[in-house]
Design a protein around this motif. Structure first.
Motif, mmCIF file in Angstrom:
data_model
loop_
_atom_site.group_PDB
_atom_site.id
_atom_site.type_symbol
_atom_site.label_atom_id
_atom_site.label_comp_id
_atom_site.label_asym_id
_atom_site.label_seq_id
_atom_site.Cartn_x
_atom_site.Cartn_y
_atom_site.Cartn_z
ATOM 1 N N LEU A 113 0.798 -1.217 0.000
ATOM 2 C CA LEU A 113 0.000 0.000 0.000
ATOM 3 C C LEU A 113 0.838 1.279 0.000
ATOM 4 C CD1 LEU A 113 -2.852 -0.932 2.478
ATOM 5 C CD2 LEU A 113 -2.908 -0.942 -0.005
ATOM 6 N N LYS A 114 2.132 1.180 -0.153
ATOM 7 C CA LYS A 114 2.986 2.362 -0.197
ATOM 8 C C LYS A 114 2.628 3.208 -1.409
ATOM 9 C CE LYS A 114 5.404 1.013 3.329
ATOM 10 N NZ LYS A 114 5.008 1.444 4.608
ATOM 11 N N LEU A 115 2.594 4.505 -1.218
ATOM 12 C CA LEU A 115 2.272 5.426 -2.303
ATOM 13 C C LEU A 115 3.556 5.973 -2.907
ATOM 14 C CD1 LEU A 115 -0.532 7.410 -0.463
ATOM 15 C CD2 LEU A 115 -0.853 5.865 -2.386
ATOM 16 N N SER A 116 3.569 6.082 -4.224
ATOM 17 C CA SER A 116 4.728 6.696 -4.880
ATOM 18 C C SER A 116 4.603 8.212 -4.758
ATOM 19 C CB SER A 116 4.796 6.285 -6.352
ATOM 20 O OG SER A 116 3.744 6.892 -7.063
ATOM 21 N N ASP A 117 5.703 8.926 -4.960
ATOM 22 C CA ASP A 117 5.682 10.388 -4.854
ATOM 23 C C ASP A 117 4.685 11.014 -5.821
ATOM 24 O OD1 ASP A 117 7.492 10.428 -2.797
ATOM 25 O OD2 ASP A 117 9.232 10.752 -4.082
ATOM 26 N N SER A 118 4.532 10.430 -7.010
ATOM 27 C CA SER A 118 3.615 10.997 -8.002
ATOM 28 C C SER A 118 2.155 10.820 -7.588
ATOM 29 C CB SER A 118 3.855 10.369 -9.371
ATOM 30 O OG SER A 118 3.544 8.990 -9.331
ATOM 31 N N GLN A 119 1.871 9.869 -6.705
ATOM 32 C CA GLN A 119 0.500 9.618 -6.261
ATOM 33 C C GLN A 119 0.129 10.432 -5.029
ATOM 34 O OE1 GLN A 119 1.245 5.396 -5.705
ATOM 35 N NE2 GLN A 119 -0.406 4.943 -7.156
ATOM 36 N N ARG A 120 1.119 10.921 -4.303
ATOM 37 C CA ARG A 120 0.883 11.586 -3.024
ATOM 38 C C ARG A 120 0.144 12.912 -3.189
ATOM 39 N NH1 ARG A 120 3.695 9.022 0.882
ATOM 40 N NH2 ARG A 120 5.499 7.869 0.155
ATOM 41 N N ILE A 121 -0.666 13.216 -2.189
ATOM 42 C CA ILE A 121 -1.359 14.492 -2.104
ATOM 43 C C ILE A 121 -0.716 15.253 -0.957
ATOM 44 C CG2 ILE A 121 -3.565 15.605 -1.572
ATOM 45 C CD1 ILE A 121 -4.916 13.046 -2.745
ATOM 46 N N ASP A 122 -0.320 16.490 -1.204
ATOM 47 C CA ASP A 122 0.299 17.327 -0.186
ATOM 48 C C ASP A 122 -0.727 17.589 0.919
ATOM 49 O OD1 ASP A 122 0.966 19.839 1.228
ATOM 50 O OD2 ASP A 122 2.665 19.893 -0.164
ATOM 51 N N LEU A 123 -0.409 17.178 2.153
ATOM 52 C CA LEU A 123 -1.368 17.294 3.256
ATOM 53 C C LEU A 123 -1.670 18.749 3.619
ATOM 54 C CD1 LEU A 123 -0.270 14.339 5.549
ATOM 55 C CD2 LEU A 123 -2.238 14.472 4.033
ATOM 56 N N GLU A 124 -0.696 19.649 3.465
ATOM 57 C CA GLU A 124 -0.966 21.069 3.741
ATOM 58 C C GLU A 124 -1.997 21.618 2.763
ATOM 59 O OE1 GLU A 124 2.151 23.920 4.396
ATOM 60 O OE2 GLU A 124 3.381 22.418 5.411
ATOM 61 N N ILE A 125 -1.844 21.274 1.492
ATOM 62 C CA ILE A 125 -2.804 21.726 0.481
ATOM 63 C C ILE A 125 -4.166 21.096 0.734
ATOM 64 C CG2 ILE A 125 -3.370 21.648 -1.994
ATOM 65 C CD1 ILE A 125 -0.322 21.901 -2.510
ATOM 66 N N PHE A 126 -4.170 19.815 1.120
ATOM 67 C CA PHE A 126 -5.426 19.130 1.422
ATOM 68 C C PHE A 126 -6.125 19.816 2.599
ATOM 69 C CE2 PHE A 126 -7.825 15.574 3.425
ATOM 70 C CZ PHE A 126 -8.700 15.327 2.379
#
Length: 186
Positions: free
Chosen positions: A71-84
Motif C-alpha cells: 500500500l505504499k504510495l509513490s511520490d507521483s501519487q501523493r497528495i500534499d497534506l498542507e494543500i489538502f
C-alpha cells in the motif's frame, strides 16, 4: 441524516435520545438554538436518527488478503497534506492538532477514482482513562471519512464533499493505528 447541524457563533443545545426496543436501540439527534429557548419555544430540529444493534462479530476475508506493505504510495501519487488541509480551512473548517490523523494520502489509481490514506491517532486526541474506551476512536473515523474529500475536484470554494452516512459498520475488535483506509468514488 435528516438535515445538517450548522455550528455557528450562536449557542446550540444538542439532545441525543436513545430508546431501547426488543432487539435494538433507536437514536435521534436533535438541536435547538438559544433564540428558541429564550422565546420559550420547544421546537427541536431532528438532524439524524438511526438504529444501533449488537451483532456477533463477523469476519469477511476475500480470497486475496491485502498486503499492507504493497500500500505504499509513490511520490507521483501523493497528495500534499498542507494543500489538502487548506481545502477545508479556506471553507471555514479548521482541524486542530487532535484531528491531524491523516499522515499520508494519495491516489491509488491513475484515474483518481480511489484514494488511500494512512491514519494514525495523534497523541493530542488521547484522553485520560482507558485508551480502549472506543472500538474506533472518533478521530480515526473522522479522518477515514475526510480522506474521501480528495476524490472530488477543488473547484467551488463554498462546497466540501464529505460522506455523511454509513450503511453498516462491523467492528470485530478495538481498532488502533496506524491503519490504512481506501475510499472509492462511484
Amino acid at each position: 441524516i435528516h438535515r445538517p447541524m450548522l455550528l455557528t457563533d450562536e449557542p446550540l443545545q444538542v439532545q441525543i435520545i436513545v430508546t431501547p426496543t426488543e432487539q435494538t436501540h433507536r437514536f435521534d439527534v436533535f438541536s435547538k438554538t438559544n433564540k428558541c429557548m429564550s422565546a420559550g419555544e420547544e421546537k427541536w430540529a431532528c438532524h439524524a436518527s438511526g438504529t444501533i444493534e449488537r451483532r456477533d462479530a463477523v469476519v469477511v476475508l476475500g480470497d486475496n488478503p491485502i498486503d499492507v506493505k504493497s500500500l505504499k504510495l509513490s511520490d507521483s501519487q501523493r497528495i500534499d497534506l498542507e494543500i489538502f488541509d487548506q481545502r477545508f480551512s479556506t471553507r471555514g473548517v479548521t482541524y486542530g492538532p487532535p484531528f491531524k490523523a491523516i499522515v499520508e494520502l494519495g491516489f491509488s489509481s491513475s484515474e483518481h477514482t480511489e484514494v488511500l490514506a494512512r491514519i494514525e491517532l495523534p497523541k493530542e486526541a488521547l484522553t485520560p482513562g482507558d485508551p480502549k474506551v472506543y472500538q474506533v476512536h472518533p478521530v480515526l473515523l473522522d479522518a477515514s471519512l475526510r480522506a474521501a474529500e480528495a476524490l472530488f475536484p477543488d473547484a467551488d470554494k463554498e462546497e466540501i464533499f464529505l460522506p455523511f452516512a454509513i450503511a453498516a459498520m462491523r467492528c470485530k475488535r478495538h481498532v488502533e493505528g496506524p491503519l490504512w483506509v481506501k475510499a472509492t468514488g462511484v
